[in-house]
Design a protein around this motif. Structure first.
Motif, PDB file in Angstrom:
ATOM      1  N   ALA A 175      55.823  49.093  62.678  1.00 60.78           N
ATOM      2  CA  ALA A 175      55.445  47.948  63.508  1.00 60.78           C
ATOM      3  C   ALA A 175      56.706  47.150  63.816  1.00 60.78           C
ATOM      4  CB  ALA A 175      54.427  47.067  62.784  1.00 60.78           C
ATOM      5  N   PRO A 176      56.821  46.609  65.031  1.00 57.38           N
ATOM      6  CA  PRO A 176      57.991  45.784  65.323  1.00 57.38           C
ATOM      7  C   PRO A 176      57.868  44.369  64.793  1.00 57.38           C
ATOM      8  CG  PRO A 176      56.629  46.007  67.273  1.00 57.38           C
ATOM      9  CD  PRO A 176      55.991  46.860  66.220  1.00 57.38           C
ATOM     10  N   LEU A 177      56.634  43.939  64.565  1.00 55.19           N
ATOM     11  CA  LEU A 177      56.350  42.588  64.095  1.00 55.19           C
ATOM     12  C   LEU A 177      55.231  42.628  63.070  1.00 55.19           C
ATOM     13  CD1 LEU A 177      56.030  40.789  67.572  1.00 55.19           C
ATOM     14  CD2 LEU A 177      57.994  40.613  66.045  1.00 55.19           C
ATOM     15  N   ALA A 178      55.198  41.625  62.187  1.00 57.70           N
ATOM     16  CA  ALA A 178      54.088  41.491  61.249  1.00 57.70           C
ATOM     17  C   ALA A 178      53.931  40.029  60.878  1.00 57.70           C
ATOM     18  CB  ALA A 178      54.312  42.339  59.990  1.00 57.70           C
ATOM     19  N   LEU A 179      52.752  39.700  60.387  1.00 55.02           N
ATOM     20  CA  LEU A 179      52.514  38.382  59.808  1.00 55.02           C
ATOM     21  C   LEU A 179      52.429  38.514  58.299  1.00 55.02           C
ATOM     22  CD1 LEU A 179      49.808  36.694  62.092  1.00 55.02           C
ATOM     23  CD2 LEU A 179      52.279  36.299  62.062  1.00 55.02           C
ATOM     24  N   GLY A 180      52.981  37.532  57.604  1.00 54.74           N
ATOM     25  CA  GLY A 180      52.880  37.463  56.156  1.00 54.74           C
ATOM     26  C   GLY A 180      52.472  36.074  55.726  1.00 54.74           C
ATOM     27  N   THR A 181      52.352  35.867  54.438  1.00 55.90           N
ATOM     28  CA  THR A 181      52.143  34.533  53.878  1.00 55.90           C
ATOM     29  C   THR A 181      53.166  34.332  52.769  1.00 55.90           C
ATOM     30  OG1 THR A 181      50.516  35.231  52.212  1.00 55.90           O
ATOM     31  CG2 THR A 181      49.665  34.589  54.380  1.00 55.90           C
ATOM     32  N   ASP A 182      53.610  33.089  52.624  1.00 59.27           N
ATOM     33  CA  ASP A 182      54.677  32.759  51.683  1.00 59.27           C
ATOM     34  C   ASP A 182      54.230  31.583  50.828  1.00 59.27           C
ATOM     35  OD1 ASP A 182      57.148  31.616  50.602  1.00 59.27           O
ATOM     36  OD2 ASP A 182      58.218  32.924  51.996  1.00 59.27           O
ATOM     37  N   THR A 183      53.993  31.846  49.527  1.00 60.60           N
ATOM     38  CA  THR A 183      53.578  30.813  48.583  1.00 60.60           C
ATOM     39  C   THR A 183      54.733  30.415  47.666  1.00 60.60           C
ATOM     40  OG1 THR A 183      51.316  31.684  48.613  1.00 60.60           O
ATOM     41  CG2 THR A 183      51.882  30.200  46.807  1.00 60.60           C
ATOM     42  N   GLY A 184      55.563  31.396  47.323  1.00 58.92           N
ATOM     43  CA  GLY A 184      56.740  31.118  46.504  1.00 58.92           C
ATOM     44  C   GLY A 184      57.914  32.001  46.902  1.00 58.92           C
ATOM     45  N   GLY A 185      57.786  32.621  48.097  1.00 57.02           N
ATOM     46  CA  GLY A 185      58.825  33.530  48.571  1.00 57.02           C
ATOM     47  C   GLY A 185      58.281  34.840  49.078  1.00 57.02           C
ATOM     48  N   SER A 186      56.977  34.942  49.292  1.00 56.62           N
ATOM     49  CA  SER A 186      56.326  36.223  49.575  1.00 56.62           C
ATOM     50  C   SER A 186      56.581  36.791  50.958  1.00 56.62           C
ATOM     51  CB  SER A 186      54.808  36.103  49.346  1.00 56.62           C
ATOM     52  OG  SER A 186      54.531  35.894  47.983  1.00 56.62           O
TER      53      SER A 186
END
Length: 515
Positions: A175-186
């Protein structure tokens, strides 16, 4: 390997607009890549669900609109037709959302997260949902209920966590792009160990509505990309005020793309860059420290003023985080009780009571790391211990915020290594939770203070990627894009191309599929 999948999102978008590539061709090329390298015993396992039919349908709609021309074609978002992967912690209609947990196995959300609504409105085909540490609790993606995700640079090593699936998908050209979530560096730590770009926006800058909550005062959705400019485009799309999120900032999205383009000139004259004394040196691998020092000198040569700043309370950040975060975990995950949400497991014997159903469900539905954090948080919040643990941790949080305030009086942005080490081998830290938690020592302070952070590739150590982290004051995300893009360009000029191009090829013999 198809040349289409090696394009950055910005490059692909340009070719789509010019008619050199169709959106269907772009989506199919990435689906073929996923089919070739993601499955099997030695596959990446970046995806938990592949959304092929819907992704191709959205791509076909984009192609039809562009072919027809006119106002509708002119109004298409710059990223229309560019495929994207979604961390399986963000709810989506029509696809399962599991949080990589048996507790939510097969669960289908009745609504879209706000960021997903914006992705759909931009007509970006969603390739599927990516793997993670269960409920985003981990730094290695070894804690998923559906198997580990592998690092494309070395299939025997971790891709970081909790968002290792999104980072591996982008690094592995799935994938050229993705979404993530960051709680402490994720987002940032997986970016560091996979050679990708990861951004944690200012807290409240991107709506959290529809992201399954781990620790509500720390969680933030953000971009995972291969270039800083790509991250800027995606961040501008998903950012902005959302009345459905009570913590959302009621402010316009900063001009992030403009800032990234300014950074690509390579000129940092007048920018003050602060080295955080407490986030370098002891505890950081020698190769990581060397790449960091080299990056600092590159910034200096580009005209940046380098200063050293001290944030003395950062030494308490890790301990405070691992009191605040589990406390919020304990509260947020209480709803998974076998009655209202997710799976239901009945006790094998004895009376059928709510308490016993809850106990049986949570024992079977949650993995060991989730249980560990629930127990820690419940203890920290218990009568007689609340002030000593949770209350004290919140006071430390205030001290960390004051350290940042003082540091930003001396510097426009702060710099540190993103992670103290390169990607480690699977199992190397799984028996020592405290050693695992230390992976986040450099990223946690930003979450505690609600400020933005970005990780950009900073070179190789032992043949594996090293990440360089920049931090900026709250609401000043644009500074990150300017400085991050500048370092990216200057380093790539010295390397002769993007760092990701130096990654070993994933071949059919390794993965059991066509590379």
């Amino acid at each position: 390997m198809s040349e289409i999948i090696k394009l950055s999102a910005t490059e692909l978008a340009k070719k789509l607009r010019a008619g050199e590539v169709t959106a269907v061709e772009a989506v199919q090329a990435h689906l073929d890549r996923i089919a070739g390298i993601d499955g099997g015993e030695r596959g990446l396992n970046a995806f938990l669900h592949v959304n092929a039919e819907e992704a191709l349908a959205v791509a076909a709609e984009v192609d039809e609109i562009r072919a027809a021309g006119g106002a509708e074609a002119e109004a298409l978002h710059p990223l229309a037709g560019v495929p994207i992967a979604i961390k399986d912690l963000i709810v989506t209609v029509g696809q399962p959302t599991t949080a990589a947990s048996k507790m939510l196995e097969g669960w289908m959300s009745p609504y879209d997260a706000t960021v997903i609504e914006k992705i759909r409105a931009a007509r970006m085909p969603m390739l599927g949902k990516t793997n993670l540490d269960e409920f985003a609790m981990g730094s290695s993606t070894e804690h998923s209920a559906y198997g580990i995700t592998r690092n494309p640079w070395d299939l025997g090593r971790i891709p970081g966590g909790s968002g290792g699936g999104s980072a591996a998908a982008v690094a592995g050209f799935e994938a050229p792009l993705a979404l993530g979530t960051d709680t402490g560096g994720s987002i940032r730590q997986p970016g560091a160990v996979t050679g990708t770009v990861g951004v944690k926006p200012t807290y409240g800058g991107v709506s959290r509505y529809g992201a399954i909550a781990m620790a509500s005062s720390l969680d933030q959705i953000g971009p995972v990309t291969r270039t800083v400019l790509d991250a800027a485009y995606l961040h501008e799309l998903i950012g902005g005020h959302d009345p459905k999120d009570s913590t959302s900032l009621n402010e316009p999205v900063p001009a992030l793309v403009e800032a990234a383009k300014q950074g690509l000139t390579g000129d940092l004259s007048g920018v003050r860059v602060g080295i955080v004394k407490e986030l370098t040196g002891e505890g950081y691998q020698a190769g990581v420290q060397e790449r960091f020092n080299e990056s600092v000198e590159v910034l200096r040569a580009a005209g940046a003023e380098i200063v050293e700043v001290s944030c003395p309370n950062f030494k308490y950040a890790l301990g405070a985080y691992y009191l605040i975060m589990p406390s919020e975990v304990s509260s947020n995950l209480a709803k998974f009780d076998g009655v209202r949400y997710g799976q239901r497991v009945l006790p094998e014997e004895g009376p059928l009571t709510i308490e016993r159903v809850m106990g049986a469900t949570r024992a079977a539905g949650f993995g060991d790391e989730v249980k560990r954090r629930i127990i820690l948080g419940t203890y920290a919040l218990s009568a007689g211990y609340y002030d000593a643990y949770y209350g004290s941790a919140q006071k430390v949080r205030t001290l960390i915020q004051r350290d940042f305030d003082a540091a930003f009086e001396q510097a426009d942005v702060l710099i540190s290594p993103t992670s103290p080490n390169v990607a480690f081998e699977f199992g190397a830290k799984s028996d020592d939770p405290l050693a695992m938690y230390l992976n986040d020592v450099a990223t946690i302070p930003a979450n505690m203070a609600g400020i933005p952070g970005i990780s950009v590739p900073g070179g190789l150590s032992e043949g594996l990627p090293v990440g360089i982290q920049f931090l900026a004051p709250a609401r000043e995300d644009a500074r990150l894009y300017r400085v991050g893009a500048a370092l990216e360009k200057l380093l790539e000029d010295s390397w002769g191309g993007p760092l990701i191009d130096q990654a070993p090829e994933l071949v059919a013999a390794t993965t059991g599929g066509a590379a």
